[in-house]
Design a protein around this motif. Structure first.
Motif, PDB file in Angstrom:
ATOM      1  N   GLU A  21      27.746   4.321 -23.896  1.00  0.00           N
ATOM      2  CA  GLU A  21      28.290   3.573 -22.769  1.00  0.00           C
ATOM      3  C   GLU A  21      28.340   2.078 -23.086  1.00  0.00           C
ATOM      4  O   GLU A  21      29.338   1.416 -22.824  1.00  0.00           O
ATOM      5  CB  GLU A  21      27.461   3.807 -21.512  1.00  0.00           C
ATOM      6  CG  GLU A  21      27.989   3.033 -20.320  1.00  0.00           C
ATOM      7  CD  GLU A  21      27.175   3.238 -19.048  1.00  0.00           C
ATOM      8  OE1 GLU A  21      27.510   2.579 -18.055  1.00  0.00           O
ATOM      9  OE2 GLU A  21      26.212   4.038 -19.054  1.00  0.00           O
ATOM     10  N   GLN A  55      30.636   8.747 -11.715  1.00  0.00           N
ATOM     11  CA  GLN A  55      30.806   7.643 -12.654  1.00  0.00           C
ATOM     12  C   GLN A  55      32.174   7.694 -13.327  1.00  0.00           C
ATOM     13  O   GLN A  55      32.813   6.656 -13.537  1.00  0.00           O
ATOM     14  CB  GLN A  55      29.704   7.648 -13.726  1.00  0.00           C
ATOM     15  CG  GLN A  55      28.356   7.230 -13.209  1.00  0.00           C
ATOM     16  CD  GLN A  55      27.521   8.417 -12.748  1.00  0.00           C
ATOM     17  OE1 GLN A  55      28.041   9.444 -12.312  1.00  0.00           O
ATOM     18  NE2 GLN A  55      26.204   8.268 -12.820  1.00  0.00           N
ATOM     19  N   ALA A  56      32.641   8.907 -13.664  1.00  0.00           N
ATOM     20  CA  ALA A  56      33.964   9.060 -14.278  1.00  0.00           C
ATOM     21  C   ALA A  56      35.049   8.552 -13.332  1.00  0.00           C
ATOM     22  O   ALA A  56      35.966   7.831 -13.742  1.00  0.00           O
ATOM     23  CB  ALA A  56      34.216  10.512 -14.650  1.00  0.00           C
ATOM     24  N   TYR A 105      31.354  10.687 -19.456  1.00  0.00           N
ATOM     25  CA  TYR A 105      30.777  10.951 -18.140  1.00  0.00           C
ATOM     26  C   TYR A 105      31.084  12.371 -17.681  1.00  0.00           C
ATOM     27  O   TYR A 105      30.229  13.052 -17.122  1.00  0.00           O
ATOM     28  CB  TYR A 105      31.286   9.947 -17.113  1.00  0.00           C
ATOM     29  CG  TYR A 105      30.641   8.591 -17.187  1.00  0.00           C
ATOM     30  CD1 TYR A 105      29.277   8.439 -17.432  1.00  0.00           C
ATOM     31  CD2 TYR A 105      31.388   7.443 -16.990  1.00  0.00           C
ATOM     32  CE1 TYR A 105      28.685   7.190 -17.488  1.00  0.00           C
ATOM     33  CE2 TYR A 105      30.798   6.185 -17.032  1.00  0.00           C
ATOM     34  CZ  TYR A 105      29.454   6.064 -17.289  1.00  0.00           C
ATOM     35  OH  TYR A 105      28.864   4.836 -17.341  1.00  0.00           O
ATOM     36  N   GLU A 106      32.299  12.829 -17.930  1.00  0.00           N
ATOM     37  CA  GLU A 106      32.667  14.186 -17.519  1.00  0.00           C
ATOM     38  C   GLU A 106      31.863  15.234 -18.280  1.00  0.00           C
ATOM     39  O   GLU A 106      31.436  16.228 -17.696  1.00  0.00           O
ATOM     40  CB  GLU A 106      34.170  14.401 -17.689  1.00  0.00           C
ATOM     41  CG  GLU A 106      34.971  13.633 -16.647  1.00  0.00           C
ATOM     42  CD  GLU A 106      36.474  13.715 -16.837  1.00  0.00           C
ATOM     43  OE1 GLU A 106      36.937  14.164 -17.920  1.00  0.00           O
ATOM     44  OE2 GLU A 106      37.198  13.297 -15.913  1.00  0.00           O
ATOM     45  N   ILE A 161      35.238   7.806 -19.820  1.00  0.00           N
ATOM     46  CA  ILE A 161      35.475   8.815 -18.784  1.00  0.00           C
ATOM     47  C   ILE A 161      35.125  10.205 -19.312  1.00  0.00           C
ATOM     48  O   ILE A 161      34.430  10.982 -18.644  1.00  0.00           O
ATOM     49  CB  ILE A 161      36.941   8.764 -18.293  1.00  0.00           C
ATOM     50  CG1 ILE A 161      37.183   7.468 -17.511  1.00  0.00           C
ATOM     51  CG2 ILE A 161      37.284   9.994 -17.450  1.00  0.00           C
ATOM     52  CD1 ILE A 161      38.653   7.159 -17.273  1.00  0.00           C
ATOM     53  N   ASP A 162      35.574  10.525 -20.531  1.00  0.00           N
ATOM     54  CA  ASP A 162      35.272  11.830 -21.133  1.00  0.00           C
ATOM     55  C   ASP A 162      33.763  12.042 -21.264  1.00  0.00           C
ATOM     56  O   ASP A 162      33.257  13.135 -21.009  1.00  0.00           O
ATOM     57  CB  ASP A 162      35.922  11.966 -22.509  1.00  0.00           C
ATOM     58  CG  ASP A 162      37.422  12.146 -22.446  1.00  0.00           C
ATOM     59  OD1 ASP A 162      37.957  12.345 -21.333  1.00  0.00           O
ATOM     60  OD2 ASP A 162      38.066  12.079 -23.516  1.00  0.00           O
ATOM     61  N   ARG A 218      37.715   5.430 -13.715  1.00  0.00           N
ATOM     62  CA  ARG A 218      39.162   5.586 -13.476  1.00  0.00           C
ATOM     63  C   ARG A 218      39.661   4.542 -12.472  1.00  0.00           C
ATOM     64  O   ARG A 218      40.719   3.948 -12.658  1.00  0.00           O
ATOM     65  CB  ARG A 218      39.478   6.982 -12.945  1.00  0.00           C
ATOM     66  CG  ARG A 218      39.508   8.038 -13.986  1.00  0.00           C
ATOM     67  CD  ARG A 218      40.024   9.357 -13.383  1.00  0.00           C
ATOM     68  NE  ARG A 218      39.843  10.428 -14.305  1.00  0.00           N
ATOM     69  CZ  ARG A 218      40.659  10.706 -15.313  1.00  0.00           C
ATOM     70  NH1 ARG A 218      41.727   9.970 -15.495  1.00  0.00           N
ATOM     71  NH2 ARG A 218      40.416  11.720 -16.116  1.00  0.00           N
TER      72      ARG A 218
END
Length: 164
Positions: A93, A129-130, A121-122, A118-119, A134
């Motif tokens: 991060e 968080q994702a 977090y997913e 984003i990936d 976004r």
């Protein structure tokens, strides 16, 4: 006569310091390039921990050597990818955020680093968080992230949370 000597020293000393600073800068940039190569080799062998350390060191040296923002951003992005592969999500991060900030500072695209963050977090199941990342990216740009789906994905190492 001594006044003339003092005057010469006052004029020459700054020039010597500037020359030494330029040599130091070039050394830092060469070191960063070597560390980047070490990091690539470690990543190609799946040694994500070593790759992360080497990319992070390269980014630090590129910054010290006043390397351009695009290069610094790329080094941080790669350090983030390697950290993700090493299950070091806090470090990942940090490096993705650094890459985003440097890309913005240099007026370059930060979409790949946003997508990687984003990936990550997913993958961790952190949908909130994702979604926040976004939203941070913004509407039209957020929708364009799908274009990067096949271009780059986070490395897949050993499953995180399992002993080596």
């Amino acid at each position: 006569m001594s006044t003339l000597l003092c005057l010469r020293a006052c004029l020459v000393l700054p020039l010597i310091l500037i020359a030494l600073g330029a040599c130091s800068t070039q050394t830092e940039l060469r070191t960063a390039a070597q560390q980047e190569q070490f990091a690539r080799e470690a990543a190609s062998q799946g040694d994500w921990e070593r790759a992360m350390r080497s990319y992070a060191a390269a980014a630090e040296n590129a910054e010290l050597g006043h390397g351009d923002f695009a290069w610094q951003a790329r080094l941080h992005h790669q350090a983030g990818r390697a950290a993700s592969g090493a299950c070091r999500y806090d470090a990942a991060e940090f490096h993705f955020r650094q890459a985003i900030a440097l890309a913005k500072k240099g007026e370059y695209s930060s979409a790949l680093s946003y997508k990687a963050l984003i990936d990550q977090y997913e993958r961790q199941g952190k949908a909130t968080q994702a979604l926040a990342v976004r939203n941070e990216l913004g509407g039209p740009q957020s929708g364009a992230l799908g274009a990067f789906a096949d271009r780059e994905s986070l490395p897949v190492g050993k499953p995180c949370g399992t002993p080596p």
